[in-house]
Write an enzyme that holds these catalytic residues in place. Sequence first.
Site, PDB file in Angstrom:
ATOM      1  N   CYS A 116       0.789  -1.115   0.028  1.00  0.00           N
ATOM      2  CA  CYS A 116       0.013  -0.095  -0.237  1.00  0.00           C
ATOM      3  C   CYS A 116       0.889   1.319   0.067  1.00  0.00           C
ATOM      4  O   CYS A 116       1.756   1.402   0.744  1.00  0.00           O
ATOM      5  CB  CYS A 116      -0.878  -0.119   1.254  1.00  0.00           C
ATOM      6  SG  CYS A 116      -2.111   1.423   1.194  1.00  0.00           S
ATOM      7  N   PHE A 117       0.859   2.000  -1.035  1.00  0.00           N
ATOM      8  CA  PHE A 117       1.527   3.302  -0.935  1.00  0.00           C
ATOM      9  C   PHE A 117       1.101   4.493  -0.273  1.00  0.00           C
ATOM     10  O   PHE A 117       1.582   5.346   0.074  1.00  0.00           O
ATOM     11  CB  PHE A 117       1.690   3.598  -2.616  1.00  0.00           C
ATOM     12  CG  PHE A 117       2.341   2.889  -3.609  1.00  0.00           C
ATOM     13  CD1 PHE A 117       3.656   2.884  -3.397  1.00  0.00           C
ATOM     14  CD2 PHE A 117       1.537   1.845  -4.334  1.00  0.00           C
ATOM     15  CE1 PHE A 117       4.427   1.817  -4.425  1.00  0.00           C
ATOM     16  CE2 PHE A 117       2.356   1.009  -5.392  1.00  0.00           C
ATOM     17  CZ  PHE A 117       3.459   0.875  -5.278  1.00  0.00           C
TER      18      PHE A 117
END
Length: 272
Positions: A116-117
Amino acid sequence: MLKLRLLNAVAPAYFFMATAVTFILHFGFFMPTIFPSPGTSLQGSTVLHTVVFLFLMFNALGNYIMTIIYPAESAETVIPVCSPHCSDKVDAHYLLNGRHFCKLCKKVILKRDHHCFFTGNCIGNKNMRYFIMFCIYTSCTCLYSLVLGVAFLTVEYSISFENPLTFLTLLPFSTGYFFMGTISGLQLFLVLMLYVWLGIGLVCAGFCCQQVLLVARGQTWCQMQRGQLAENHNPWRANLKDVFGTRWILGLILPVQTAEVCSEDADAHKQD
């Protein structure tokens, strides 16, 4: 890889900026305009809307922090040597016992689902519950802000949303009116935020449904990408309990730990 690392730094900044803007718009513009006088007839509605917004925001930020506090990294300390020119289409290498090595995190991840950025770390079995609740409350916060934004534009600028096509044509018309000098930059910004809230709310809701389905089936997104869907003979209730814990009802309303975090991952060794 440079683009991914840049996105890994920009996405969290975007999230906090959008959160701050939403908070300022709610208490600086929406509430004073929609409920201008704190009379007896409106005081109850003002308090109710404030409590609901703070509850949604608290849970969204709380689960966001918990996703980072409880990383998905495994107790495995051996880091493989990965070539930067590997043929992998994703940013992780499969290891043994259900572990993956993430080239962005530079850590071995247990039962890795994806990177997850917005949180800047990998999502796995240890922090999946917090990530799902983060998606749920982020979606609710955005959609709730969308409703308040529509009410604000109706009260402040007398924009009617009775016609379903109004929302579809609002942004292009507002952009044209702004360059013609008819509306202010604040009104254009508020219109733009309506679309931002709608987009984030729908994406988070869809992503949350997908993650819950994968958890119930005992699978991960990383397995789906690689076509390595392992058979899971556990019932869906057991799979959900493994992620959400026994106190899952408490986890629905508060960002607290509801599942035990094992020091070593016995479930992963069962896959060997």
